[in-house]
Design a protein around this motif. Sequence first.
Motif, mmCIF file in Angstrom:
data_model
loop_
_atom_site.group_PDB
_atom_site.id
_atom_site.type_symbol
_atom_site.label_atom_id
_atom_site.label_comp_id
_atom_site.label_asym_id
_atom_site.label_seq_id
_atom_site.Cartn_x
_atom_site.Cartn_y
_atom_site.Cartn_z
ATOM 1 N N TRP A 61 0.811 -1.222 0.000
ATOM 2 C CA TRP A 61 0.000 0.000 0.000
ATOM 3 C C TRP A 61 0.841 1.267 0.000
ATOM 4 O O TRP A 61 0.312 2.371 -0.078
ATOM 5 N N TYR A 62 2.146 1.111 0.067
ATOM 6 C CA TYR A 62 3.037 2.258 0.204
ATOM 7 C C TYR A 62 2.921 3.227 -0.980
ATOM 8 O O TYR A 62 2.781 4.431 -0.811
ATOM 9 N N GLY A 63 2.963 2.660 -2.203
ATOM 10 C CA GLY A 63 3.008 3.500 -3.401
ATOM 11 C C GLY A 63 1.793 4.397 -3.524
ATOM 12 O O GLY A 63 1.924 5.615 -3.712
ATOM 13 N N TYR A 64 0.617 3.808 -3.389
ATOM 14 C CA TYR A 64 -0.597 4.611 -3.530
ATOM 15 C C TYR A 64 -0.675 5.684 -2.448
ATOM 16 O O TYR A 64 -0.924 6.860 -2.726
ATOM 17 N N GLY A 65 -0.441 5.277 -1.199
ATOM 18 C CA GLY A 65 -0.587 6.219 -0.086
ATOM 19 C C GLY A 65 0.380 7.389 -0.179
ATOM 20 O O GLY A 65 0.004 8.544 0.043
ATOM 21 N N ALA A 66 1.638 7.087 -0.535
ATOM 22 C CA ALA A 66 2.650 8.142 -0.602
ATOM 23 C C ALA A 66 2.335 9.154 -1.700
ATOM 24 O O ALA A 66 2.636 10.339 -1.578
ATOM 25 N N MET A 67 1.719 8.684 -2.762
ATOM 26 C CA MET A 67 1.389 9.581 -3.878
ATOM 27 C C MET A 67 0.118 10.387 -3.595
ATOM 28 O O MET A 67 -0.020 11.520 -4.070
ATOM 29 N N ALA A 68 -0.800 9.797 -2.848
ATOM 30 C CA ALA A 68 -2.139 10.396 -2.762
ATOM 31 C C ALA A 68 -2.308 11.381 -1.605
ATOM 32 O O ALA A 68 -3.134 12.294 -1.705
ATOM 33 N N TYR A 69 -1.561 11.207 -0.502
ATOM 34 C CA TYR A 69 -1.880 11.995 0.688
ATOM 35 C C TYR A 69 -0.634 12.672 1.260
ATOM 36 O O TYR A 69 0.364 12.003 1.544
ATOM 37 N N PRO A 70 -0.684 13.988 1.469
ATOM 38 C CA PRO A 70 0.504 14.678 1.999
ATOM 39 C C PRO A 70 0.860 14.239 3.413
ATOM 40 O O PRO A 70 2.013 14.357 3.814
ATOM 41 N N ASN A 71 -0.116 13.747 4.178
ATOM 42 C CA ASN A 71 0.176 13.301 5.552
ATOM 43 C C ASN A 71 0.332 11.783 5.637
ATOM 44 O O ASN A 71 0.183 11.204 6.712
ATOM 45 N N PHE A 72 0.644 11.150 4.513
ATOM 46 C CA PHE A 72 0.785 9.693 4.510
ATOM 47 C C PHE A 72 1.848 9.213 5.493
ATOM 48 O O PHE A 72 1.712 8.168 6.123
ATOM 49 N N PHE A 73 2.924 9.980 5.658
ATOM 50 C CA PHE A 73 4.002 9.551 6.556
ATOM 51 C C PHE A 73 3.728 9.926 8.014
ATOM 52 O O PHE A 73 4.647 9.972 8.831
ATOM 53 N N TYR A 74 2.485 10.164 8.325
ATOM 54 C CA TYR A 74 2.045 10.467 9.692
ATOM 55 C C TYR A 74 0.936 9.479 10.056
ATOM 56 O O TYR A 74 0.265 8.940 9.175
#
Lengths: 115, 322
Positions: free
Chosen positions: B83-96
């Motif tokens: 799920w890393y690829g989609y989340g990192a591209m789609a949401y600015p707060n993905f790494f939170y």
Amino acid sequence: MEYRLLLKALLALGLIESPAFAGNEPVITAKLSAPADCKAGPAQAWLSMDSILIYQVEVPPTGELEMHVKPGKYHLVITHPKGCFAEKPIEVKASQTLNLEIALNAAKEKKGMKK
Amino acid sequence: MKRLTALAIPLILFLAVTFVQKSNAQFQCTTGMEYNCPGHPAWQQRTLQGSRWCPYCGMQDNTMMGPMGYGTPGFFPSYYPSWYGYGAMAYPNFFYPSPWMGWGVDGGYYPGHGGGYAAKPNVYVEGKEGLSVKIQVQLSNDSTLLAAAPIHGNDGWKGRILKEGKLESKGSEYGYFYYDYRFDEKILQDQAGFCALRKDVIEKMAEGLNQAGFKDREIVDFVSHWSIKIPPMKRFCVFPQDQRTLDKAAKVQIEPKPKAFVRVQFIVIPEEGLKKYGSLFASEPKKAWDFVEQGKPGRIPAAAGQSDLIVREWGVGFLQGN
């Protein structure tokens, strides 16, 4: 007179903010279904508001989940490692329980949701 | 021809150096240090030498601030979930772990009250295959359920144990039961724990889970999720919470009564968040947390349960930011 009105307004505000009213917040439930090639392995449910990610939930592609939110407009996306995909804009109002049935489709189609 | 050669040689050298650098970055995780790489077969085989739970393999931190004020970690785990690829591209707060403000959760996005957020407690069940279980989270008046899978509702979860501790519920197979909740942070202990740099903090928590008796699959889930979702900040203090503390916010009722219930939640506070909650979390932990000893009061004595059922729950919690 104005003092009493102000007092009533403050009391009303206090009641709305009290935990007793917390149960009236909207709830989104979703039941998922998927084609045969995407039934194995977990899917991810992504709920966002204005692109800000609110919830990320791992769920089986034929499973179910619940999310408690504030009233507002949201965007729900379901992804699966094999490319199956679904997305739906959602608007929920105060006290509303929104029960969704979401059918994952192959990535190229990106449709198939029904309420 | 000479001019072409003069241009080609530096280019080839540049490409070669880049290739070697990339190879070395992977080399750290593929030769001799496999036990440090979540997802690698050697890591799964429980190599007991050295540190097994390091998702970053000694990488340097070059955390950068990204769009909308959200930071992006400058180093990433050696193992990427699907799920890393989609989340990192789609949401600015993905790494939170959530919408984020300052040093903690932006509570304005969530219903309920209280400054504590239990993010992703996962409930794992170990027992005889085919055994039916019922698990119900009973929240205190100050706590609010935020999310759950499967649907928890008022009645809780019902499931049947499958192979390797997986659970069948309403025809679907779950790796664990999951929930998020919001609670009053004043119940938390703020005396014992540890502080560590971001690159070490996951490893320390994972090692704690290992000492507390969590199984490899459960720790792999922990590491693969939290090595990405811990905020990209420099240093954290971690205050583990045991069952007695957590029961004040959310009791977990289990049927049949288990032989043991091991429960731990890590309250993770970025260094800059200390001293921001009045007398609570006003300093770094004053003493170490002993996972083996501290876990004991939360464990149900063997005689208490008639079944062979063992339930383990890990969670990570954050406080509201400002």
